[in-house]
Design a protein around this motif. Structure first.
Motif, PDB file in Angstrom:
ATOM      1  N   VAL A 277       0.830  -1.213   0.000  1.00  0.00           N
ATOM      2  CA  VAL A 277       0.000   0.000   0.000  1.00  0.00           C
ATOM      3  C   VAL A 277       0.859   1.255   0.000  1.00  0.00           C
ATOM      4  O   VAL A 277       0.385   2.344  -0.360  1.00  0.00           O
ATOM      5  N   ASP A 278       2.111   1.144   0.370  1.00  0.00           N
ATOM      6  CA  ASP A 278       3.021   2.283   0.332  1.00  0.00           C
ATOM      7  C   ASP A 278       3.418   2.620  -1.099  1.00  0.00           C
ATOM      8  O   ASP A 278       3.558   3.799  -1.455  1.00  0.00           O
ATOM      9  N   ARG A 279       3.582   1.567  -1.934  1.00  0.00           N
ATOM     10  CA  ARG A 279       4.030   1.832  -3.306  1.00  0.00           C
ATOM     11  C   ARG A 279       2.885   1.901  -4.319  1.00  0.00           C
ATOM     12  O   ARG A 279       3.042   2.481  -5.402  1.00  0.00           O
ATOM     13  N   ARG A 280       1.737   1.337  -3.996  1.00  0.00           N
ATOM     14  CA  ARG A 280       0.607   1.307  -4.924  1.00  0.00           C
ATOM     15  C   ARG A 280      -0.163   2.627  -4.886  1.00  0.00           C
ATOM     16  O   ARG A 280      -0.458   3.155  -3.809  1.00  0.00           O
ATOM     17  N   ARG A 281      -0.514   3.159  -6.062  1.00  0.00           N
ATOM     18  CA  ARG A 281      -1.280   4.396  -6.149  1.00  0.00           C
ATOM     19  C   ARG A 281      -2.631   4.118  -6.816  1.00  0.00           C
ATOM     20  O   ARG A 281      -2.714   3.377  -7.793  1.00  0.00           O
ATOM     21  N   GLN A 282      -3.675   4.718  -6.281  1.00  0.00           N
ATOM     22  CA  GLN A 282      -5.009   4.668  -6.863  1.00  0.00           C
ATOM     23  C   GLN A 282      -5.633   6.061  -6.757  1.00  0.00           C
ATOM     24  O   GLN A 282      -5.449   6.755  -5.735  1.00  0.00           O
ATOM     25  N   PHE A 283      -6.341   6.451  -7.793  1.00  0.00           N
ATOM     26  CA  PHE A 283      -6.954   7.787  -7.835  1.00  0.00           C
ATOM     27  C   PHE A 283      -5.904   8.876  -7.625  1.00  0.00           C
ATOM     28  O   PHE A 283      -6.177   9.939  -7.062  1.00  0.00           O
ATOM     29  N   GLY A 284      -4.675   8.578  -8.027  1.00  0.00           N
ATOM     30  CA  GLY A 284      -3.613   9.568  -7.985  1.00  0.00           C
ATOM     31  C   GLY A 284      -2.932   9.736  -6.644  1.00  0.00           C
ATOM     32  O   GLY A 284      -2.083  10.621  -6.488  1.00  0.00           O
ATOM     33  N   VAL A 285      -3.291   8.897  -5.656  1.00  0.00           N
ATOM     34  CA  VAL A 285      -2.682   9.023  -4.321  1.00  0.00           C
ATOM     35  C   VAL A 285      -2.266   7.635  -3.833  1.00  0.00           C
ATOM     36  O   VAL A 285      -2.760   6.608  -4.310  1.00  0.00           O
ATOM     37  N   LEU A 287      -2.185   4.219  -1.965  1.00  0.00           N
ATOM     38  CA  LEU A 287      -3.266   3.403  -1.427  1.00  0.00           C
ATOM     39  C   LEU A 287      -3.305   3.492   0.100  1.00  0.00           C
ATOM     40  O   LEU A 287      -4.375   3.446   0.716  1.00  0.00           O
ATOM     41  N   GLY A 288      -2.137   3.666   0.701  1.00  0.00           N
ATOM     42  CA  GLY A 288      -2.075   3.755   2.150  1.00  0.00           C
ATOM     43  C   GLY A 288      -2.673   5.020   2.729  1.00  0.00           C
ATOM     44  O   GLY A 288      -2.805   5.134   3.958  1.00  0.00           O
ATOM     45  N   LEU A 292     -10.014   3.650   5.074  1.00  0.00           N
ATOM     46  CA  LEU A 292     -10.399   2.250   5.271  1.00  0.00           C
ATOM     47  C   LEU A 292      -9.184   1.332   5.213  1.00  0.00           C
ATOM     48  O   LEU A 292      -9.127   0.323   5.923  1.00  0.00           O
ATOM     49  N   VAL A 293      -8.216   1.677   4.393  1.00  0.00           N
ATOM     50  CA  VAL A 293      -6.986   0.891   4.331  1.00  0.00           C
ATOM     51  C   VAL A 293      -6.214   1.029   5.641  1.00  0.00           C
ATOM     52  O   VAL A 293      -5.712   0.045   6.205  1.00  0.00           O
TER      53      VAL A 293
END
Length: 401
Positions: A277-285, A287-288, A292-293
């Motif tokens: 979740v530190d390296r994964r991006r979703q919606f431009g931000v 994931l962490g 909810l995460v």
């Protein structure tokens, strides 16, 4: 191999926020740090491919043997329960199969010999087990007898002078195909009681078949072992095993190892999910950054912290002599529940990528199911606790008559 670890390196800062590992002394801490570094360097890069191919990578064995962790000379005393626990935890934090392989020797087989053997056998075998000169496995479970093995154990032993004739089948024996020796438990034809024997794995009449098609612990090679008129010398009988009560004493000692392994698997899954979740991006931000995460991450860390605290309390009870069956059963069942939730949350926060080995949580997610059941299912351990609370044994279905 050098046993010097970096003294400035923090021990499990993410998974041990309450500092349970502070109960390790300096020598123990150094050994655990060196193990951690060896696993990261020599073992972790190999496990995903090995898991995918359902094979055991032989290249990991010698680095683990060289660490001298069974009875470390650096400790100048018998390993304390808290050290043995963090040894299991550290191994499982990298991979559950690797922990299972190492514990087959350092926990299961060593306990069988030290608890079951007489003084002469212990004196001869103990240093050879510590050095891995003699590698063995613990063989109790049978194809038709797991939870009910106490009363249902069907492998038989018949004495013929100074030899014994053993017949039967054992199943789910981890690392058996790599072992030189098998600690076989069989029922004596003469008195009906369970006895123990050290059987060479290449003895005439011993055959093995690797169990395939597993969806958990795919790296460690479990086997079904068939024994047909296997002849064993009386000198290789575990002379302090007179009945299943003596085997149960061993299981009580070893069940704590499984609780520590479960805690390690939960920690490994949690830390892998945090990296993702530190390296994964979703919606431009990242994931962490999602609320909810973060709630799931907090729950995972809490589960691991709780597991470590329970395991450490169990080790303390072992060391001070107040350790009972219900303590290990309660710890194993509770820690495995927390592990099961943690690996599921880890898979969840990684989304669809969580089912791939690349995200590094899928192994923990799958392997947790085996740990949840071995060395006593959740139900059996709950009944051990229930018996201690009520004084009533409920292991068999009750019928109205």
């Amino acid at each position: 191999m050098s046993m010097t670890a970096d003294p400035t390196r923090t021990l499990f800062p993410l998974s041990d926020p309450l500092g349970v590992s502070a109960s390790l002394n300096d020598s123990e801490r150094g050994l655990v740090l060196t193990l951690q570094e060896t696993l990261e360097r020599d073992v972790a890069p190999l496990v995903n491919e090995a898991w995918d191919q359902a094979r055991f990578p032989q290249a990991i064995v010698q680095p683990l043997v060289d660490l001298d962790l069974v009875e470390p000379a650096a400790l100048e005393a018998d390993p304390r329960p808290i050290f043995r626990g963090f040894r299991c935890f550290t191994l499982a934090r990298t991979d559950a199969s690797v922990a299972t392989f190492h514990t087959a020797q350092a926990g299961l087989f060593r306990t069988a010999v030290l608890e079951g053997g007489d003084n002469q056998m212990v004196a001869e075998w103990r240093p050879k087990i510590a050095s891995w000169e003699r590698f063995g496995v613990f063989c109790l479970t049978e194809p038709e007898h797991g939870s009910d093995v106490a009363g249902g154990l069907a492998t038989s032993a018949r004495r013929e002078g100074e030899t014994w004739r053993i017949n039967g089948t054992k199943r789910w024996i981890g690392a058996a195909t790599q072992a030189d020796w098998l600690a076989i438990f069989a029922r004596d034809d003469d008195d009906g009681e369970v006895k123990g024997f050290l059987v060479p794995s290449e003895a005439p009449g011993v055959s093995m078949e690797t169990i395939s098609g597993k969806t958990a612990l795919r790296i460690v090679q479990n086997a079904e072992i068939t024994l047909e008129d296997v002849s064993v010398q009386e000198s290789l009988r575990l002379k302090n095993v007179h009945s299943f009560k003596d085997v149960a004493r061993m299981l009580r000692l070893m069940r704590s190892d499984v609780a520590w392994i479960a805690a390690g698997v939960a920690a490994g899954a949690f830390e892998a999910a945090l990296r993702y979740v530190d390296r994964r991006r979703q919606f431009g931000v990242p994931l962490g950054s999602f609320q909810l995460v973060q709630e799931k991450l907090a729950r995972m860390q809490g589960n691991v912290a709780q597991a470590l605290s329970l395991c450490a309390s169990l080790s303390e009870a072992q060391e001070n002599g107040s350790y009972r069956d219900e303590h290990s059963a309660l710890t194993k069942s509770t820690v495995c529940l927390r592990m099961r939730e943690t690996v599921a949350l880890a898979r969840e926060v990684c989304g669809g990528n969580g089912i791939t080995l690349e995200a590094d949580v899928a192994r923990y997610f799958a392997d947790a199911e085996a740990i949840y059941s071995y060395e006593g299912t959740h139900e059996i351990n709950s009944l051990i606790v229930g018996r201690s609370l009520t004084g009533i044994g409920s292991f068999l279905p009750r019928t109205n008559t």
